[in-house]
Design a protein around this motif. Structure first.
Motif, short mmCIF file in Angstrom:
data_model
loop_
_atom_site.label_atom_id
_atom_site.label_comp_id
_atom_site.label_asym_id
_atom_site.label_seq_id
_atom_site.Cartn_x
_atom_site.Cartn_y
_atom_site.Cartn_z
N TYR A 159 29.48 77.15 24.58
CA TYR A 159 29.26 75.83 24.00
C TYR A 159 30.60 75.22 23.59
CZ TYR A 159 24.78 78.20 23.48
OH TYR A 159 23.63 78.92 23.71
N GLY A 160 30.69 73.89 23.72
CA GLY A 160 31.91 73.20 23.32
C GLY A 160 31.60 71.84 22.73
N LEU A 161 32.56 71.33 21.91
CA LEU A 161 32.40 70.04 21.27
C LEU A 161 33.73 69.31 21.30
CD1 LEU A 161 30.11 68.50 19.71
CD2 LEU A 161 31.26 69.22 17.62
N GLY A 162 33.69 68.02 21.60
CA GLY A 162 34.90 67.22 21.62
C GLY A 162 35.23 66.73 23.02
N ASN A 163 36.10 65.75 23.10
CA ASN A 163 36.46 65.19 24.40
C ASN A 163 37.10 66.24 25.31
OD1 ASN A 163 35.52 62.63 23.71
ND2 ASN A 163 37.47 62.07 22.74
N GLU A 164 37.94 67.10 24.75
CA GLU A 164 38.49 68.22 25.49
C GLU A 164 37.70 69.46 25.11
OE1 GLU A 164 40.79 67.96 27.77
OE2 GLU A 164 41.06 65.82 27.42
N VAL A 165 36.62 69.70 25.85
CA VAL A 165 35.68 70.76 25.47
C VAL A 165 36.33 72.12 25.65
CG1 VAL A 165 33.48 71.84 26.01
CG2 VAL A 165 33.67 69.35 25.98
N ILE A 166 36.37 72.88 24.58
CA ILE A 166 36.81 74.28 24.63
C ILE A 166 35.58 75.12 24.32
CG2 ILE A 166 38.32 76.02 23.64
CD1 ILE A 166 40.28 73.80 22.95
N PHE A 167 35.19 75.95 25.27
CA PHE A 167 33.92 76.66 25.14
C PHE A 167 34.07 77.86 24.21
CE2 PHE A 167 33.11 74.51 29.23
CZ PHE A 167 31.92 73.89 28.88
N GLN A 168 32.95 78.14 23.51
CA GLN A 168 32.88 79.28 22.61
C GLN A 168 31.45 79.82 22.64
OE1 GLN A 168 33.66 77.16 18.83
NE2 GLN A 168 31.49 77.43 18.35
N GLY A 169 31.27 80.97 22.03
CA GLY A 169 29.95 81.60 22.05
C GLY A 169 28.99 81.05 21.01
N ASP A 170 29.53 80.44 19.94
CA ASP A 170 28.68 79.93 18.86
C ASP A 170 28.13 78.56 19.24
OD1 ASP A 170 27.41 79.38 16.52
OD2 ASP A 170 29.17 79.60 15.22
N SER A 171 26.82 78.39 19.08
CA SER A 171 26.17 77.14 19.49
C SER A 171 26.09 76.12 18.37
CB SER A 171 24.76 77.42 20.00
OG SER A 171 23.95 77.94 18.96
N ILE A 172 26.55 76.46 17.16
CA ILE A 172 26.45 75.55 16.02
C ILE A 172 27.84 75.12 15.59
CG2 ILE A 172 25.67 75.29 13.64
CD1 ILE A 172 23.50 77.31 14.21
N PHE A 173 28.04 73.80 15.47
CA PHE A 173 29.31 73.22 15.05
C PHE A 173 29.09 72.55 13.69
CE2 PHE A 173 29.41 73.71 19.56
CZ PHE A 173 30.71 74.12 19.84
N SER A 174 29.83 73.03 12.68
CA SER A 174 29.60 72.60 11.30
C SER A 174 30.77 71.77 10.78
CB SER A 174 29.37 73.83 10.41
OG SER A 174 28.31 74.62 10.90
N SER A 175 30.62 71.36 9.50
CA SER A 175 31.64 70.58 8.79
C SER A 175 31.99 69.29 9.54
CB SER A 175 32.90 71.43 8.56
OG SER A 175 32.58 72.59 7.81
N LEU A 176 30.95 68.60 9.98
CA LEU A 176 31.16 67.38 10.77
C LEU A 176 30.81 66.14 9.96
CD1 LEU A 176 29.50 68.47 14.15
CD2 LEU A 176 31.91 68.66 13.47
N ARG A 177 31.60 65.07 10.17
CA ARG A 177 31.26 63.76 9.65
C ARG A 177 30.33 63.06 10.63
NH1 ARG A 177 34.19 62.18 5.34
NH2 ARG A 177 36.13 63.32 4.88
N ALA A 178 29.63 62.08 10.14
CA ALA A 178 28.77 61.28 11.03
C ALA A 178 29.62 60.61 12.09
CB ALA A 178 28.00 60.24 10.22
N GLY A 179 29.05 60.45 13.28
CA GLY A 179 29.78 59.79 14.36
C GLY A 179 29.21 60.16 15.71
N THR A 180 29.91 59.75 16.76
CA THR A 180 29.51 60.05 18.14
C THR A 180 30.37 61.19 18.66
OG1 THR A 180 28.86 57.75 18.51
CG2 THR A 180 29.24 59.11 20.46
N TYR A 181 29.71 62.20 19.26
CA TYR A 181 30.40 63.40 19.72
C TYR A 181 30.07 63.68 21.18
CZ TYR A 181 31.46 64.50 14.83
OH TYR A 181 31.92 64.47 13.54
N THR A 182 31.06 64.19 21.91
CA THR A 182 30.85 64.71 23.25
C THR A 182 30.66 66.22 23.13
OG1 THR A 182 32.19 63.00 24.29
CG2 THR A 182 31.85 65.02 25.55
N PHE A 183 29.63 66.74 23.79
CA PHE A 183 29.40 68.19 23.77
C PHE A 183 29.20 68.70 25.19
CE2 PHE A 183 25.13 66.42 23.63
CZ PHE A 183 24.38 67.28 24.41
N GLY A 184 29.40 69.98 25.36
CA GLY A 184 29.24 70.60 26.67
C GLY A 184 28.62 71.98 26.54
N VAL A 185 27.93 72.40 27.61
CA VAL A 185 27.33 73.74 27.69
C VAL A 185 27.62 74.29 29.08
CG1 VAL A 185 25.20 75.10 27.62
CG2 VAL A 185 25.50 73.18 26.03
N ALA A 186 27.96 75.57 29.15
CA ALA A 186 28.15 76.27 30.42
C ALA A 186 27.28 77.51 30.41
CB ALA A 186 29.63 76.66 30.61
#
Length: 511
Positions: free
Chosen positions: A296-323
């Motif tokens: 799983y990854g979050l952000g315009n430059e998606v860096i994948f990781q094993g954790d599917s939950i992304f925390s400590s986020l402010r409201a807004g529009t996000y790009t996410f990816g899954v492989a």
């Protein structure tokens, strides 16, 4: 929508795999002295009079194996065939193959046959055909041709029966027949095939198929229409793949498996920040299909990781990816919302009415945040009621918090009117909609309760009644404008000294 796929999808193309069981056949070449009306042991004549050929009724075709073979015919009222009792009954659900040579006799004695046919039945008695297991279709070749019959009995059968049948292409008074020789020495069980299938990412070659045979007789050999001779194919694109599995008992089975293609899909499940402007929101990414495990990854430059939950986020529009496990990837955008800002939308004040009372009142109206709300005055205890009463004149600190302890504060000032504590009634009003003196109501300069104002017309009819000091008469009666005239009123209440009061008078309605 394609269902969520595990790493391998098991696809059973033949149900109920049964332990291998080949059933031997006695005298498979039907060897014995040529004889009209009978067949050699252990074959049993079926119904009428099959013949051991050649040499009878104009049949002279040499045997395809050995010296003799069986011949039989069938008409609407005449039926011939051959039975054999099996040493081990056919098992329900097992898949068998048997091969034999067939030829068509155009003439049999004085009969001209319509066509050649053969059916195989499973039976538990030599007096009945039982259940049909296989049909040859019509044939007209007069030389020997090899056939292989494959069938799956639905019940257990102790006998196998070979007999012609009358197809729709033949008339009711015509005959069919067959010559049969060189039957295989056993009913060989055919392997049952189970497939583990991995679909492919759309536009890629990430699919896989593994064939798992059971039954028949190992070792097995594999032949794919496109691919190596192995039980497992990898790197497959979308499409159909056909494999033939050969068993050591001489049987074979072919099946086609589809490798499906999928487009990886996932959704982002938001958990909004607790308070407006906070950075404690989260996004949980959930695959809707594909092959586990996932990254799983979050952000315009998606860096994948094993954790599917992304925390400590402010409201807004996000790009996410899954492989997924085979490299199929997706990208999407999602919105992390936030609660509206908690605000003191409106503060309604009721100032102290007169010199001798303490009836100040604060009513708070809140918007935003996450209900329910709690309210506090001058750092006192929290309450769920948004109203504070029985207040003296002074400066008041107010504070409101929501379900997540988001808070807003303010300050209000309640003043005291220096005047006589009393209730005054006007003697006229003009309900003409000009915004001036349109309503007849009490002017309350006191802390009263048990309030009742009643207005009567000249005939003593009650035309208006109110038990709220703020409520007044708008000059209507039964939904229509009341007449211009003088009306009597009666006012009762309990004042701030807890004395019951009654006032009466008249009011003129002017239009």
């Amino acid at each position: 929508m394609m269902k969520t796929l595990t790493a391998l999808l098991a696809v059973t193309l033949l149900n109920n795999p049964i332990t291998a069981q080949d059933i031997s056949l006695g005298n498979p070449s039907i060897e014995g002295p040529p004889k009209a009306g009978n067949v050699p042991y252990p074959w049993i004549r079926a119904f009428e009079s099959p013949d051991t050929q050649p040499g009878y009724y104009g049949i002279s075709l040499p045997a395809s194996n050995g010296k003799t073979y069986a011949g039989f015919i069938l008409g609407k009222r005449w039926e011939e065939g051959i039975f054999q009792q099996l040493p081990t009954p056919m098992k329900a659900g097992s898949y068998y193959q048997v091969s034999f040579d067939l030829a068509f006799p155009p003439k049999y004695d004085t009969l001209t046959l319509c066509t050649g046919t053969l059916a195989i039945y499973g039976s538990n008695s030599t007096t009945e055909k039982g259940d049909m297991l296989w049909q040859s279709g019509t044939f007209n070749h007069e030389s020997w041709t090899r056939y292989t019959a494959s069938f799956r009995p639905e019940k257990e059968y102790a006998y196998i029966l070979f007999v012609p049948y009358l197809p729709p292409s033949c008339g009711a008074k015509q005959f069919t027949g067959a010559l049969i020789d060189n039957i295989s020495s056993k009913l060989a069980q055919v392997p049952e095939l189970r497939f583990e299938q991995q679909p492919t990412c759309k536009g890629k070659s990430t699919g896989a198929i593994k064939v798992i045979p059971t039954g028949g007789q190992p070792p097995y050999s594999y032949h794919w229409q496109h691919g190596p001779s192995t039980s497992h194919l990898k790197g497959l694109s979308e499409g159909a793949y056909t494999v033939t599995v050969n068993s050591a008992n001489g049987t074979s089975v072919s099946r086609t498996v589809n490798v499906d293609a999928y487009t990886l899909n996932a959704k982002a499940v938001p958990k909004e920040p607790l308070c407006h402007g906070d950075a404690n929101g989260s996004l949980a990414l959930k695959p809707l299909n594909g092959i586990a495990p996932y990254l799983y990854g979050l952000g315009n430059e998606v860096i994948f990781q094993g954790d599917s939950i992304f925390s400590s986020l402010r409201a807004g529009t996000y790009t996410f990816g899954v492989a997924d496990a085979v490299g199929c990837e997706m990208r999407a955008r999602t919105i992390l919302p936030e609660p509206a800002s908690l605000e003191l939308k409106n503060v309604k004040l009721h100032h102290v009415s007169c010199t001798e009372t303490m009836d100040g009142h604060i009513i708070l109206h809140i918007s935003g945040g996450t209900p329910p709300y709690a309210y506090s005055l001058n750092h006192g205890q929290w309450q769920t009621d948004s109203s504070f009463g029985r207040l003296d004149a002074g400066q008041y600190q107010i504070k409101v918090k929501d379900q997540h302890n988001c808070a807003v504060a303010g300050e209000v000032n309640i003043i005291r009117y220096i005047r006589e504590c009393a209730v005054f009634m006007p003697n006229a009003f003009s309900p003409n909609g000009d915004g001036v003196n349109d309503v007849f109501r009490a002017k309350v300069h006191d802390d009263v309760h048990d309030f009742r104002l009643a207005v009567y017309n000249r005939w003593g009819e009650l035309v208006f009644e109110s038990r709220e000091p703020e409520s007044g008469w708008d000059g209507t009666f039964k939904g229509q404008p009341a007449n211009t005239e003088v009306y009597a009123w009666v006012l009762t209440y309990t004042d701030s000294r807890q004395q019951a009061r009654k006032q009466t008078g008249s009011v003129t309605l002017i239009r």
